[in-house]
Design a protein around this motif. Structure first.
Motif, mmCIF file in Angstrom:
data_model
loop_
_atom_site.group_PDB
_atom_site.id
_atom_site.type_symbol
_atom_site.label_atom_id
_atom_site.label_comp_id
_atom_site.label_asym_id
_atom_site.label_seq_id
_atom_site.Cartn_x
_atom_site.Cartn_y
_atom_site.Cartn_z
ATOM 1 N N UNK A 129 -20.463 40.928 26.428
ATOM 2 C CA UNK A 129 -19.830 40.527 25.179
ATOM 3 C C UNK A 129 -20.541 39.347 24.523
ATOM 4 N N UNK A 130 -20.410 39.280 23.216
ATOM 5 C CA UNK A 130 -20.862 38.108 22.476
ATOM 6 C C UNK A 130 -19.684 37.136 22.380
ATOM 7 N N UNK A 131 -19.865 35.898 22.802
ATOM 8 C CA UNK A 131 -18.829 34.876 22.678
ATOM 9 C C UNK A 131 -19.109 34.110 21.399
ATOM 10 N N UNK A 132 -18.268 34.328 20.390
ATOM 11 C CA UNK A 132 -18.537 33.793 19.053
ATOM 12 C C UNK A 132 -17.238 33.394 18.361
ATOM 13 N N UNK A 133 -17.246 32.254 17.637
ATOM 14 C CA UNK A 133 -18.296 31.232 17.598
ATOM 15 C C UNK A 133 -18.179 30.333 18.826
ATOM 16 N N UNK A 134 -19.214 30.224 19.588
ATOM 17 C CA UNK A 134 -19.157 29.612 20.917
ATOM 18 C C UNK A 134 -18.671 28.165 20.914
ATOM 19 N N UNK A 135 -19.345 27.313 20.194
ATOM 20 C CA UNK A 135 -18.981 25.897 20.224
ATOM 21 C C UNK A 135 -17.577 25.636 19.648
ATOM 22 N N UNK A 136 -17.237 26.155 18.469
ATOM 23 C CA UNK A 136 -15.891 25.933 17.953
ATOM 24 C C UNK A 136 -14.786 26.548 18.815
ATOM 25 N N UNK A 137 -15.144 27.559 19.617
ATOM 26 C CA UNK A 137 -14.135 28.248 20.433
ATOM 27 C C UNK A 137 -13.937 27.639 21.816
ATOM 28 N N UNK A 138 -14.628 26.563 22.110
ATOM 29 C CA UNK A 138 -14.418 25.907 23.401
ATOM 30 C C UNK A 138 -15.658 25.756 24.254
ATOM 31 N N UNK A 139 -16.733 26.430 23.862
ATOM 32 C CA UNK A 139 -18.021 26.231 24.519
ATOM 33 C C UNK A 139 -18.066 26.491 26.004
ATOM 34 N N UNK A 140 -18.854 25.689 26.684
ATOM 35 C CA UNK A 140 -19.080 25.834 28.115
ATOM 36 C C UNK A 140 -17.776 25.712 28.893
ATOM 37 N N UNK A 141 -16.936 24.771 28.522
ATOM 38 C CA UNK A 141 -15.671 24.560 29.240
ATOM 39 C C UNK A 141 -14.786 25.797 29.173
ATOM 40 N N UNK A 142 -14.756 26.447 28.024
ATOM 41 C CA UNK A 142 -13.938 27.649 27.861
ATOM 42 C C UNK A 142 -14.452 28.774 28.753
ATOM 43 N N UNK A 143 -15.753 28.989 28.752
ATOM 44 C CA UNK A 143 -16.326 30.058 29.572
ATOM 45 C C UNK A 143 -16.111 29.792 31.057
ATOM 46 N N UNK A 144 -16.185 28.536 31.448
ATOM 47 C CA UNK A 144 -15.888 28.197 32.849
ATOM 48 C C UNK A 144 -14.443 28.545 33.194
ATOM 49 N N UNK A 145 -13.532 28.267 32.273
ATOM 50 C CA UNK A 145 -12.110 28.481 32.522
ATOM 51 C C UNK A 145 -11.759 29.958 32.670
ATOM 52 N N UNK A 146 -12.443 30.834 31.923
ATOM 53 C CA UNK A 146 -12.087 32.247 31.980
ATOM 54 C C UNK A 146 -12.898 33.030 33.009
ATOM 55 N N UNK A 147 -13.858 32.363 33.645
ATOM 56 C CA UNK A 147 -14.680 33.054 34.649
ATOM 57 C C UNK A 147 -13.844 33.482 35.847
ATOM 58 N N UNK A 148 -12.800 32.720 36.169
ATOM 59 C CA UNK A 148 -11.946 33.060 37.302
ATOM 60 C C UNK A 148 -11.227 34.379 37.116
ATOM 61 N N UNK A 149 -10.458 34.542 36.014
ATOM 62 C CA UNK A 149 -9.749 35.806 35.813
ATOM 63 C C UNK A 149 -10.624 36.954 35.334
ATOM 64 N N UNK A 150 -11.795 36.651 34.770
ATOM 65 C CA UNK A 150 -12.661 37.703 34.216
ATOM 66 C C UNK A 150 -14.071 37.600 34.814
ATOM 67 N N UNK A 151 -14.205 37.698 36.122
ATOM 68 C CA UNK A 151 -15.508 37.457 36.755
ATOM 69 C C UNK A 151 -16.545 38.551 36.504
ATOM 70 N N UNK A 152 -16.099 39.740 36.099
ATOM 71 C CA UNK A 152 -17.040 40.855 35.939
ATOM 72 C C UNK A 152 -17.679 40.917 34.559
ATOM 73 N N UNK A 153 -17.228 40.068 33.633
ATOM 74 C CA UNK A 153 -17.759 40.099 32.275
ATOM 75 C C UNK A 153 -18.943 39.153 32.135
#
Length: 205
Positions: free
Chosen positions: A126-150
């Motif tokens: 998937x494309x994570x957009x807009x990355x920085x306004x949507x939470x950036x690195x911290x957001x992707x770290x937070x969702x890696x737990x429940x969505x590890x296969x994406x």
């Protein structure tokens, strides 16, 4: 989208062109700098012609169409010779249209629910957009737990300074960036500058 496409380069150049010839020169410069993929956005009147020209003149670079927002654009981009499609978001109609082209596509998401919905359709890149306004690195770290296969290609606000932080995440395959092909460099056809920027980007991972 096939994951191999996301592994071609650490940075996927997001390119806005006003001149199809400049698109060909930029593609050659990116390839010379070690970048093997280019996303030409459908934001200008010459975008489809640019995709067609690059696909024909620079066959060693994988050319995709970005900012695909309608079913018609998905079909037009496929007819122009795009090898993949990128969307800023993804409605049901656009998902169906992109799938019907048979091309790999990278749909844009910015929420967990959007990502889960696309995963239900078998889309795992998937494309994570807009990355920085949507939470950036911290957001992707937070969702890696429940969505590890994406796997994600964050785009929007990515710079040479913050790109390494994204690329260090196990769920990030590459980042999208417009800094490799500045509008002034494209206008001046300063392809040497673009090649230099590409070399630096290719070395990020």
């Amino acid at each position: 989208m096939k994951h191999e496409l996301l592994d071609l380069s650490p940075v996927m150049p997001v390119v806005v062109v006003d001149d199809a010839d400049a698109a060909v020169g930029a593609a050659r410069a990116l390839l010379a700098g070690g970048i093997k993929v280019i996303e030409l956005t459908l934001r200008t009147d010459v975008a489809l012609a640019a995709i067609e020209r690059v696909a024909s003149a620079v066959p060693d670079i994988v050319v995709g169409a970005g900012t695909v927002t309608t079913a018609g654009q998905a079909r037009q981009a496929a007819d122009a010779g795009a090898s993949f499609l990128v969307t800023p978001g993804c409605t049901e109609r656009l998902l169906e249209a992109a799938s019907s082209t048979g091309l790999p596509f990278l749909p844009g998401v910015s929420t967990v629910s959007e990502a889960m919905r696309l995963a239900e359709h078998g889309v795992s890149a998937l494309k994570f957009f807009p990355a920085e306004p949507s939470g950036g690195v911290a957001y992707l770290k937070a969702i890696a737990g429940p969505l590890p296969s994406l796997r994600f290609c964050p785009t929007g606000g990515i710079t040479p300074d913050n790109a390494p932080g994204y690329l260090a995440l196990p769920t990030v395959a590459c980042v999208g960036g417009s800094w490799l092909t500045p509008r002034d460099a494209l206008s001046a056809k300063d392809f040497a500058r673009i090649e230099t920027l590409a070399r630096k980007a290719a070395a990020l991972r």
